[in-house]
Structures are given as C-alpha cells and as structure tokens.
Design an enzyme around this catalytic site. Structure first.
Site, PDB file in Angstrom:
ATOM      1  N   ARG A 210      44.211  67.743  70.801  1.00 13.31           N
ATOM      2  CA  ARG A 210      44.522  66.369  70.406  1.00 13.31           C
ATOM      3  C   ARG A 210      44.380  65.480  71.640  1.00 13.31           C
ATOM      4  NH1 ARG A 210      43.645  67.849  66.096  1.00 13.31           N
ATOM      5  NH2 ARG A 210      44.912  67.770  64.192  1.00 13.31           N
ATOM      6  N   GLU A 239      41.174  57.244  69.297  1.00 17.55           N
ATOM      7  CA  GLU A 239      40.015  57.449  68.417  1.00 17.55           C
ATOM      8  C   GLU A 239      40.127  56.522  67.210  1.00 17.55           C
ATOM      9  OE1 GLU A 239      39.337  61.477  67.162  1.00 17.55           O
ATOM     10  OE2 GLU A 239      39.575  62.298  69.176  1.00 17.55           O
ATOM     11  N   HIS A 256      34.921  64.719  68.810  1.00 14.92           N
ATOM     12  CA  HIS A 256      35.912  65.425  67.980  1.00 14.92           C
ATOM     13  C   HIS A 256      35.218  66.308  66.940  1.00 14.92           C
ATOM     14  CE1 HIS A 256      40.280  65.062  66.279  1.00 14.92           C
ATOM     15  NE2 HIS A 256      39.805  66.286  66.136  1.00 14.92           N
ATOM     16  N   TYR A 260      33.684  71.698  63.990  1.00 16.11           N
ATOM     17  CA  TYR A 260      32.810  71.221  62.912  1.00 16.11           C
ATOM     18  C   TYR A 260      31.687  72.169  62.529  1.00 16.11           C
ATOM     19  CZ  TYR A 260      34.365  66.534  61.607  1.00 16.11           C
ATOM     20  OH  TYR A 260      35.057  65.488  61.058  1.00 16.11           O
TER      21      TYR A 260
END
Length: 384
Positions: A210, A239, A256, A260
């Site tokens: 984070r 963000e 970020h 993914y």
C-alpha cells in the site's frame, strides 16, 4: 437481483450472469446513486465501501476481488448485517513474480552473476510475503521475515521472525503489509524519515503493498540526498494523482499492477463468486480454469549450452518485464496535471494480458539439475 460491479473485474458475465443482472460501473467514481437499487456490490481496491456509500441502499452482500480490505468499513457492514467477503491470497503469486522480476533486473544492474547472494528482508508475512519467502528460499536466497503481529501470537517466533530494524539491514527490503492506520501494529508511514535515513545506496526498497506504508514526502527528500537507496514503487500515496517528482526519482515506477496477472485477477473473481454462492445457498459450478485462454507464449526451449542465471532471466522476462510498465507510467507524467490521474487509471483498466510463469512450459535438453531446480522454484512447468 441486481449486481453492481466494478467494470475492471474480469469475467463478470462468465461468473455472475446467471445469478443476476449485472450493471458495470467505474470503481473510482462509484456513488450512492449507483448502488441505491443494488442487491450485490462487487468492488476492487479503488472503491471506498462505507456508510456514506451504502446507508440508503438495499445492498446485502459486498465482495472485493482483492486481497486487501482497508478500503472497506467491515465493522459497519457487520453492524448492518451486510455479508462481506474478500479474496485473500488471490494474487500472491503474481506479486511474488513481480518482485522476482525486479530482483533479476537489480542483480543485473549491480553486475551480480549469482542473484541469490542478495539478502532479502520481507516485511509482512501474510499470503503474499509468505509466498515470496517460499520462492526465495527454494532459490537459495537468505530471507528474513518481519511480521510483528504473527511474532506475538505464534510459538517459536524468535526463530521465524526478525524486527523491522533487522529487516531493514538486508540488501533488499520488500514491503507486503496491509494498511493499518491505528494501534500497536499500525503500518501507516511505517517507513518514515528515520527508517529511510538508515538505508543506503547499496540497498533496494520495493513497495508493492500500500502506498501509505511509506511516507512519500520523506522518501522524496531522502532520494534527493546523498547515498540514497534504490527504490521501486508499484503503489503510491494519493493514487491516482501521484507525485511526478517521486516518479522521476525512483528506479522503477509501475501503476499498482504487481498483482495484475490474468491468473491473479481471475482467481479473485472466482473467490468472490464462491463466497456469493455460499451466501445465496447456490451450488458452485464454475472454476477459473474454465476461462483462462491459451497463453500467447506457451513454450521455451533451452539446451545444455544455457547458462543458469541467463536462462532464468530470459524465461522470467519473456513472461513479464517491469520496465515496460515503468515506461508507460513515465509517459503519463508528461501530461497536464489534471490529466494524470485519469491516465493512471487507464493504465490499470487497459492493462495488457500478463500470464504467470506457470503458463509456460520449459523444455530442457541436456541441462543441469541445478537449472532444472531453478525453473521449478520459479514456478515454470518443465519438460525434460
């Protein structure tokens, strides 16, 4: 039954279309009006789920297809009798592979032939940190785990865990903590000016947890000073409107996306689907494997001439090279300030398909057992 869902959750129709009507929305701009008539709400980490969003809605189940829950007021949901589920560990392997890819580039940058000579301090030994530690241990790295909450409650903690100060002495420090703002084990600005001052040019700091775990103002000041550490950031304070000065100062900057991989995202959807089925008393009929397409790269072949470190680097970077994401993010910093936040979100929304190492079969002809063990530890499938 109406299901309101973040448009960036993959395979929504495949998993949920036979449960209810699906309304796709922007997770970043989701408003009370969007969920007022919803029965089910499915989100990712960009949506704040709390009383302000849901107090006038008929939502009775909230699912987040992410490992983190700091964007959800779980206590308020519980008090209102709204069921909740997350997807812990869904992208742990994806984030671990992101860190391994960064480590391979860093070792190359330093001119190290044997990357496992790097010591790695892992701060946060949950699903992600533990998976990374397991891989690094199999690869022969020296690993030091720091997790104060686990150290307090587990037997034999002195042998398993080190202090944060000890972790910060390693060649590489990789952060994998949740964001906790208050209490004995708060992680908000855990890496502050004092901690950053202790780190030197011979160290690498990676944050894929984070953004608020690091005091970004203190980090920028440290990176402008002498003998500063090398820094890789995948997560950022503020963000999606991140600080372009900080982007300019870090070695690798990504939007970020460490978690993914296609496998990680689809597994997150699957876990929320399973939890929703249990909540509704429905049979679980679908699995992520049904929907994973054939990978663009399915096989690599190495002969007895292959050098161990070089072969591993080729294979990893064929699957994922973080420098591509770094280049894309840096290009957005040239945009007007008012356009950068939208560009950051588009990088995530339109993220190209990234497959995990396990999607590639490695064919080895006459190679050493050591090379075979390396590929197994990295997570590739082998054909010998």
């Amino acid at each position: 039954m109406l299901i309101v869902a973040d448009e960036n959750i993959p395979l929504l129709e495949s998993f949920f279309a036979d449960i209810g009507e699906i309304r796709r929305v922007s997770g970043r701009t989701l408003s009370p009006d969007d969920v007022n008539d919803a029965d089910i709400l499915l989100v990712r980490s960009v949506t704040r789920v709390n009383e302000a969003l849901l107090k006038d809605s008929r939502v009775r189940y909230v699912g987040t297809s992410t490992i983190g829950t700091d964007h959800v007021d779980v206590a308020w949901l519980e008090a209102r009798g709204i069921a909740f589920s997350a997807a812990p560990g869904c992208n742990a392997n994806s984030v671990a592979e992101y860190v391994l890819s960064v480590l391979s580039l860093y070792a190359e940058k330093q001119g190290r032939d044997d990357w496992e000579t790097l010591s790695v301090g892992i701060v946060g030994a949950g699903n992600v940190g533990s998976e990374l530690a397991r891989k690094l241990d199999r690869l022969g790295f020296t690993v030091r785990l720091c997790d104060p909450p686990r150290a307090e409650r587990e037997e034999g903690a002195e042998e398993l865990f080190c202090s944060l100060d000890e972790a910060l002495e390693c060649d590489v420090v990789s952060l994998h903590t949740p964001l906790i703002r208050d209490g004995q084990h708060a992680t908000f600005h855990m890496i502050d000016a004092a901690k950053l001052e202790r780190m030197t040019a011979g160290q690498l700091l990676i944050n894929s947890s984070r953004g608020e775990v690091i005091d970004s103002a203190a980090l920028l000041e440290r990176l402008q000073g002498a003998n500063a550490p090398t820094v890789v950031l995948d997560v950022w304070e503020q963000e999606p409107r991140i600080n372009p000065q900080l982007v300019d100062r870090v070695w690798l900057a990504t939007p970020h996306i460490a978690g993914y991989s296609l496998e990680g995202k689809v597994q997150g959807t699957e876990m929320v689907y399973q939890a929703l089925c249990r909540f509704l008393g429905l049979p679980v009929r679908k699995k992520a494997g049904q929907y994973l397409p054939e990978p663009a790269l399915s096989k690599l072949s190495f002969t007895s001439a292959a050098e161990e470190t070089g072969a591993g680097n080729i294979a990893m970077r064929s699957c994922y090279d973080p420098r591509r994401d770094d280049a894309r993010l840096r290009l957005t910093m040239d945009l007007p300030a008012e356009d950068r936040g939208g560009a950051f979100d588009r990088l995530r929304k339109n993220y190209p398909v990234r497959r995990e190492f396990s999607s590639v079969k490695i064919q080895l002809k006459g190679t050493s057992k050591s090379l075979q063990d390396t590929f197994r530890a990295l997570g590739f499938k082998l054909k010998i």
